[in-house]
Write a protein that holds these residues in place. Sequence first.
Motif, PDB file in Angstrom:
ATOM      1  N   ASP A 102       0.804  -1.289  -0.057  1.00  0.00           N
ATOM      2  CA  ASP A 102       0.013   0.008  -0.104  1.00  0.00           C
ATOM      3  C   ASP A 102       0.778   1.323   0.068  1.00  0.00           C
ATOM      4  OD1 ASP A 102      -2.446  -1.380  -0.025  1.00  0.00           O
ATOM      5  OD2 ASP A 102      -2.694  -1.248   2.132  1.00  0.00           O
ATOM      6  N   ASP A 103       2.172   1.327   0.610  1.00  0.00           N
ATOM      7  CA  ASP A 103       3.155   2.216   0.660  1.00  0.00           C
ATOM      8  C   ASP A 103       3.209   2.710  -0.802  1.00  0.00           C
ATOM      9  OD1 ASP A 103       2.593   2.656   3.423  1.00  0.00           O
ATOM     10  OD2 ASP A 103       4.321   1.566   3.939  1.00  0.00           O
ATOM     11  N   HIS A 104       3.426   1.775  -1.663  1.00  0.00           N
ATOM     12  CA  HIS A 104       3.884   2.119  -3.233  1.00  0.00           C
ATOM     13  C   HIS A 104       2.575   2.169  -4.150  1.00  0.00           C
ATOM     14  CE1 HIS A 104       7.449   0.753  -0.926  1.00  0.00           C
ATOM     15  NE2 HIS A 104       7.851   1.744  -1.736  1.00  0.00           N
ATOM     16  N   GLN A 105       1.685   2.394  -3.722  1.00  0.00           N
ATOM     17  CA  GLN A 105       0.177   2.793  -4.491  1.00  0.00           C
ATOM     18  C   GLN A 105       0.569   3.857  -5.544  1.00  0.00           C
ATOM     19  OE1 GLN A 105      -2.891   0.826  -4.994  1.00  0.00           O
ATOM     20  NE2 GLN A 105      -1.138  -0.671  -4.071  1.00  0.00           N
ATOM     21  N   ASN A 106       1.198   4.882  -5.182  1.00  0.00           N
ATOM     22  CA  ASN A 106       0.963   6.136  -6.093  1.00  0.00           C
ATOM     23  C   ASN A 106       2.331   6.199  -6.655  1.00  0.00           C
ATOM     24  OD1 ASN A 106       2.339   6.820  -3.788  1.00  0.00           O
ATOM     25  ND2 ASN A 106       1.185   8.852  -3.580  1.00  0.00           N
ATOM     26  N   HIS A 107       3.223   5.410  -6.548  1.00  0.00           N
ATOM     27  CA  HIS A 107       4.656   5.788  -7.022  1.00  0.00           C
ATOM     28  C   HIS A 107       5.280   4.444  -7.413  1.00  0.00           C
ATOM     29  CE1 HIS A 107       5.742   5.531  -3.012  1.00  0.00           C
ATOM     30  NE2 HIS A 107       6.861   4.859  -3.381  1.00  0.00           N
ATOM     31  N   VAL A 108       6.347   4.722  -8.178  1.00  0.00           N
ATOM     32  CA  VAL A 108       7.280   3.557  -8.332  1.00  0.00           C
ATOM     33  C   VAL A 108       8.790   4.019  -7.644  1.00  0.00           C
ATOM     34  CG1 VAL A 108       8.993   2.491 -10.161  1.00  0.00           C
ATOM     35  CG2 VAL A 108       6.224   2.916 -10.713  1.00  0.00           C
ATOM     36  N   HIS A 109       9.259   2.936  -6.953  1.00  0.00           N
ATOM     37  CA  HIS A 109      10.432   3.275  -6.198  1.00  0.00           C
ATOM     38  C   HIS A 109      11.504   2.606  -6.755  1.00  0.00           C
ATOM     39  CE1 HIS A 109      12.710   3.481  -2.178  1.00  0.00           C
ATOM     40  NE2 HIS A 109      13.329   2.341  -2.901  1.00  0.00           N
ATOM     41  N   LEU A 110      12.865   3.433  -7.254  1.00  0.00           N
ATOM     42  CA  LEU A 110      13.748   3.049  -7.937  1.00  0.00           C
ATOM     43  C   LEU A 110      15.057   3.208  -6.958  1.00  0.00           C
ATOM     44  CD1 LEU A 110      13.102   4.762 -11.166  1.00  0.00           C
ATOM     45  CD2 LEU A 110      12.465   2.286 -10.586  1.00  0.00           C
ATOM     46  N   GLU A 111      15.670   2.183  -6.622  1.00  0.00           N
ATOM     47  CA  GLU A 111      16.857   2.314  -5.729  1.00  0.00           C
ATOM     48  C   GLU A 111      18.125   1.825  -6.054  1.00  0.00           C
ATOM     49  OE1 GLU A 111      17.591   1.449  -0.919  1.00  0.00           O
ATOM     50  OE2 GLU A 111      15.449   1.140  -1.774  1.00  0.00           O
ATOM     51  N   VAL A 112      19.144   2.438  -5.560  1.00  0.00           N
ATOM     52  CA  VAL A 112      20.576   2.080  -5.644  1.00  0.00           C
ATOM     53  C   VAL A 112      21.119   1.685  -4.202  1.00  0.00           C
ATOM     54  CG1 VAL A 112      22.786   2.266  -6.562  1.00  0.00           C
ATOM     55  CG2 VAL A 112      20.968   3.001  -7.881  1.00  0.00           C
ATOM     56  N   ARG A 113      21.350   0.536  -3.986  1.00  0.00           N
ATOM     57  CA  ARG A 113      21.972   0.065  -2.716  1.00  0.00           C
ATOM     58  C   ARG A 113      23.633  -0.185  -2.882  1.00  0.00           C
ATOM     59  NH1 ARG A 113      17.210  -3.299   0.578  1.00  0.00           N
ATOM     60  NH2 ARG A 113      15.775  -1.591   0.500  1.00  0.00           N
ATOM     61  N   PRO A 114      24.403   0.646  -2.622  1.00  0.00           N
ATOM     62  CA  PRO A 114      25.865   0.277  -2.544  1.00  0.00           C
ATOM     63  C   PRO A 114      26.332  -0.879  -2.260  1.00  0.00           C
ATOM     64  CG  PRO A 114      25.357   2.624  -1.922  1.00  0.00           C
ATOM     65  CD  PRO A 114      24.118   1.904  -1.811  1.00  0.00           C
ATOM     66  N   GLY A 115      27.128  -1.666  -2.684  1.00  0.00           N
ATOM     67  CA  GLY A 115      27.386  -2.949  -2.123  1.00  0.00           C
ATOM     68  C   GLY A 115      26.467  -4.122  -2.401  1.00  0.00           C
ATOM     69  N   MET A 116      25.179  -3.937  -2.929  1.00  0.00           N
ATOM     70  CA  MET A 116      24.257  -4.892  -3.067  1.00  0.00           C
ATOM     71  C   MET A 116      24.464  -5.557  -4.555  1.00  0.00           C
ATOM     72  SD  MET A 116      19.989  -4.561  -3.081  1.00  0.00           S
ATOM     73  CE  MET A 116      19.268  -5.926  -3.765  1.00  0.00           C
ATOM     74  N   THR A 117      24.457  -6.637  -4.543  1.00  0.00           N
ATOM     75  CA  THR A 117      24.734  -7.602  -5.693  1.00  0.00           C
ATOM     76  C   THR A 117      23.102  -8.150  -6.007  1.00  0.00           C
ATOM     77  OG1 THR A 117      25.622  -9.170  -4.915  1.00  0.00           O
ATOM     78  CG2 THR A 117      27.038  -7.914  -5.866  1.00  0.00           C
ATOM     79  N   GLY A 118      22.650  -8.122  -7.203  1.00  0.00           N
ATOM     80  CA  GLY A 118      21.373  -8.766  -7.429  1.00  0.00           C
ATOM     81  C   GLY A 118      20.318  -7.786  -7.548  1.00  0.00           C
ATOM     82  N   LEU A 119      19.163  -8.324  -7.658  1.00  0.00           N
ATOM     83  CA  LEU A 119      17.935  -7.361  -8.112  1.00  0.00           C
ATOM     84  C   LEU A 119      16.760  -7.729  -7.399  1.00  0.00           C
ATOM     85  CD1 LEU A 119      16.494  -5.404  -9.975  1.00  0.00           C
ATOM     86  CD2 LEU A 119      16.079  -7.246 -11.486  1.00  0.00           C
ATOM     87  N   VAL A 120      15.954  -6.815  -6.913  1.00  0.00           N
ATOM     88  CA  VAL A 120      14.667  -6.747  -6.282  1.00  0.00           C
ATOM     89  C   VAL A 120      13.617  -6.250  -6.970  1.00  0.00           C
ATOM     90  CG1 VAL A 120      13.204  -6.747  -4.356  1.00  0.00           C
ATOM     91  CG2 VAL A 120      15.895  -6.964  -3.900  1.00  0.00           C
ATOM     92  N   LEU A 121      12.631  -6.966  -7.775  1.00  0.00           N
ATOM     93  CA  LEU A 121      11.808  -6.283  -8.785  1.00  0.00           C
ATOM     94  C   LEU A 121      10.551  -6.756  -8.122  1.00  0.00           C
ATOM     95  CD1 LEU A 121      10.840  -4.864 -11.164  1.00  0.00           C
ATOM     96  CD2 LEU A 121      11.289  -6.846 -12.422  1.00  0.00           C
ATOM     97  N   HIS A 122       9.541  -5.878  -7.622  1.00  0.00           N
ATOM     98  CA  HIS A 122       8.130  -6.251  -7.256  1.00  0.00           C
ATOM     99  C   HIS A 122       7.147  -5.293  -7.623  1.00  0.00           C
ATOM    100  CE1 HIS A 122       9.083  -9.326  -4.260  1.00  0.00           C
ATOM    101  NE2 HIS A 122      10.186  -8.486  -4.135  1.00  0.00           N
TER     102      HIS A 122
END
Length: 89
Positions: free
Chosen positions: A69-89
Amino acid sequence: GRAIDVAHFELEDGTDFDVGRDWVDRTRGASPGGERPDESALMTTVRRLVCASSDGAMFNVVLTPHYDDDHQNHVHLEVRPGMTGLVLH
């Protein structure tokens, strides 16, 4: 992390896409990718644009209105330093 929350997309032809108003399928846990023959061409374009943002390793966390519900009105695009891989929901 470093994030951008996008509520509106404006296409080159001036067409405005408001995520809160125009994002059609908000089924929790559904993939934002895939084919949806019943949706508008504009919705398909925006979904493909959002999914492509993760394909080129531009962002490694992409959350759409499918996420919660917190993402009902937008798309969140994030870069996390040191993170390898992808989270896509």
